[in-house]
Design an enzyme around this catalytic site. Sequence first.
Site, PDB file in Angstrom:
ATOM      1  N   ASP A   1       0.966  -1.231   0.087  1.00  0.00           N
ATOM      2  CA  ASP A   1      -0.169  -0.030   0.015  1.00  0.00           C
ATOM      3  C   ASP A   1       0.912   1.231   0.009  1.00  0.00           C
ATOM      4  OD1 ASP A   1      -2.416   1.483   0.065  1.00  0.00           O
ATOM      5  OD2 ASP A   1      -2.554   1.312   2.088  1.00  0.00           O
TER       6      ASP A   1
ATOM      7  N   ARG B   1       0.119   7.707  -2.868  1.00  0.00           N
ATOM      8  CA  ARG B   1       0.646   8.827  -1.851  1.00  0.00           C
ATOM      9  C   ARG B   1       2.205   9.146  -2.513  1.00  0.00           C
ATOM     10  NH1 ARG B   1      -0.901   6.058   3.381  1.00  0.00           N
ATOM     11  NH2 ARG B   1      -1.496   4.604   2.073  1.00  0.00           N
ATOM     12  N   TRP B   2       2.721   7.999  -2.776  1.00  0.00           N
ATOM     13  CA  TRP B   2       4.216   8.167  -3.057  1.00  0.00           C
ATOM     14  C   TRP B   2       4.208   9.137  -4.366  1.00  0.00           C
ATOM     15  CZ3 TRP B   2       6.951   7.165  -7.705  1.00  0.00           C
ATOM     16  CH2 TRP B   2       8.533   7.315  -7.567  1.00  0.00           C
TER      17      TRP B   2
ATOM     18  N   HIS C   1       2.142   3.478  -8.878  1.00  0.00           N
ATOM     19  CA  HIS C   1       2.009   1.792  -9.236  1.00  0.00           C
ATOM     20  C   HIS C   1       3.050   1.221 -10.136  1.00  0.00           C
ATOM     21  CE1 HIS C   1      -1.668   2.106  -7.463  1.00  0.00           C
ATOM     22  NE2 HIS C   1      -2.531   2.879  -8.585  1.00  0.00           N
TER      23      HIS C   1
ATOM     24  N   SER D   1      -7.285  -5.298  -5.233  1.00  0.00           N
ATOM     25  CA  SER D   1      -8.420  -6.212  -4.192  1.00  0.00           C
ATOM     26  C   SER D   1      -9.745  -6.070  -5.168  1.00  0.00           C
ATOM     27  CB  SER D   1      -8.698  -5.133  -3.057  1.00  0.00           C
ATOM     28  OG  SER D   1      -9.187  -4.239  -3.094  1.00  0.00           O
TER      29      SER D   1
ATOM     30  N   GLU E   1     -12.137  -4.798  -4.097  1.00  0.00           N
ATOM     31  CA  GLU E   1     -12.687  -3.304  -3.856  1.00  0.00           C
ATOM     32  C   GLU E   1     -12.343  -2.442  -4.610  1.00  0.00           C
ATOM     33  OE1 GLU E   1     -12.079  -5.557  -1.229  1.00  0.00           O
ATOM     34  OE2 GLU E   1     -14.151  -5.987  -1.101  1.00  0.00           O
TER      35      GLU E   1
ATOM     36  N   LEU F   1      11.587 -19.538  -5.038  1.00  0.00           N
ATOM     37  CA  LEU F   1      10.371 -18.968  -4.448  1.00  0.00           C
ATOM     38  C   LEU F   1       9.072 -18.918  -5.077  1.00  0.00           C
ATOM     39  CD1 LEU F   1      10.026 -16.455  -2.140  1.00  0.00           C
ATOM     40  CD2 LEU F   1      10.120 -14.980  -4.226  1.00  0.00           C
TER      41      LEU F   1
ATOM     42  N   ILE G   1      -6.460  -4.692   7.430  1.00  0.00           N
ATOM     43  CA  ILE G   1      -6.418  -5.886   6.622  1.00  0.00           C
ATOM     44  C   ILE G   1      -6.872  -5.685   5.290  1.00  0.00           C
ATOM     45  CG2 ILE G   1      -6.314  -8.473   6.359  1.00  0.00           C
ATOM     46  CD1 ILE G   1      -5.883  -8.736   9.236  1.00  0.00           C
TER      47      ILE G   1
ATOM     48  N   GLU H   1       1.564 -13.314  12.088  1.00  0.00           N
ATOM     49  CA  GLU H   1       2.160 -11.980  12.790  1.00  0.00           C
ATOM     50  C   GLU H   1       2.229 -10.816  11.949  1.00  0.00           C
ATOM     51  OE1 GLU H   1       3.211 -12.119  15.716  1.00  0.00           O
ATOM     52  OE2 GLU H   1       2.889 -14.447  16.098  1.00  0.00           O
TER      53      GLU H   1
END
Length: 245
Positions: free
Chosen positions: A18, A22-23, A35, A63, A65, A129, A186, A198
């Site tokens: 996220d 703003r960046w 982005h 997402s 949304e 990975l 979240i 965590e």
Amino acid sequence: MTSSKNGAVPRHIAVIMDGNGRWAKRRLLPRLAGHKQGVESLRRCARACVERGVQVLTVFAFSSENWNRPQEEVSGLMSLLASALAKEVAQLSRDGVRLYFVGDRQGLSDKVRAGLQEAERTTAHNTRLILNVCFNYGGRWDIAQAAQKLVAQGMELTPENLDRAMALAHVPDPDLMIRTGGETRISNFLLWQAAYTELFFSNALWPEFDEAALDEAIAVFSGRERRFGQTSEQIQPSSAVPQTA
Ligand code: IPE
Ligand code: IPE
Ligand code: MG
């Protein structure tokens, strides 16, 4: 004294990437520039995870949304996904990364869907990975689709069966979830899978989240005691308070 900390590198890290908008805004750039920089940051993070022996990285890229954003931003993000696939897959593959796309593909265009399939196919042999890119993903969607699958198969809705039907059934649950951008929520990410994950919240905006920031998150994680409902003494028997007779 035995340490009660888990001391480990997380096997599976999930990231809510996220802060791109703003960046960009801080630099007087269009949101899409943020982005784009976010894709660079993801490449760097994936490589850092490979180097640190993390086995699974799961990132939230779009997402359920996020469709509610201005149409221009949504279409920009779709194009960015297509161009990032074209540009990044070969290098990711050389780094040993296996890509999975997780989310509702029905909402995506044929072109984007074909690109996702192709990227999964090209990287399917890689083993260093697993990179799960959650795109058009929502935790509620995931639980609902898992339940629908089980109902269609006439199976009981037990936690074990649901686990096997969830979109991330191919990996263990995340050990650590990082959210950048300073918000402490979240936002409908891995609702089911994060039961014992965590959580780590960083004020860094995603495009500026670098190796040092990742190392800080891992260090904080490894200093935490994971109890999974048990007591500290059960996890570390040597730390038990002596019983008085
Ligand atoms: C996260 O960055 C990327 C997506 C949700 C696609 P944002 O675009 O949410 O950035 P902020 O939160 O507006 O800074
Ligand atoms: C979460 O970020 C989704 C992704 C990073 C893809 P948002 O920016 O959409 O979350 P909210 O709206 O601040 O909760
Ligand atoms: Mg945001």
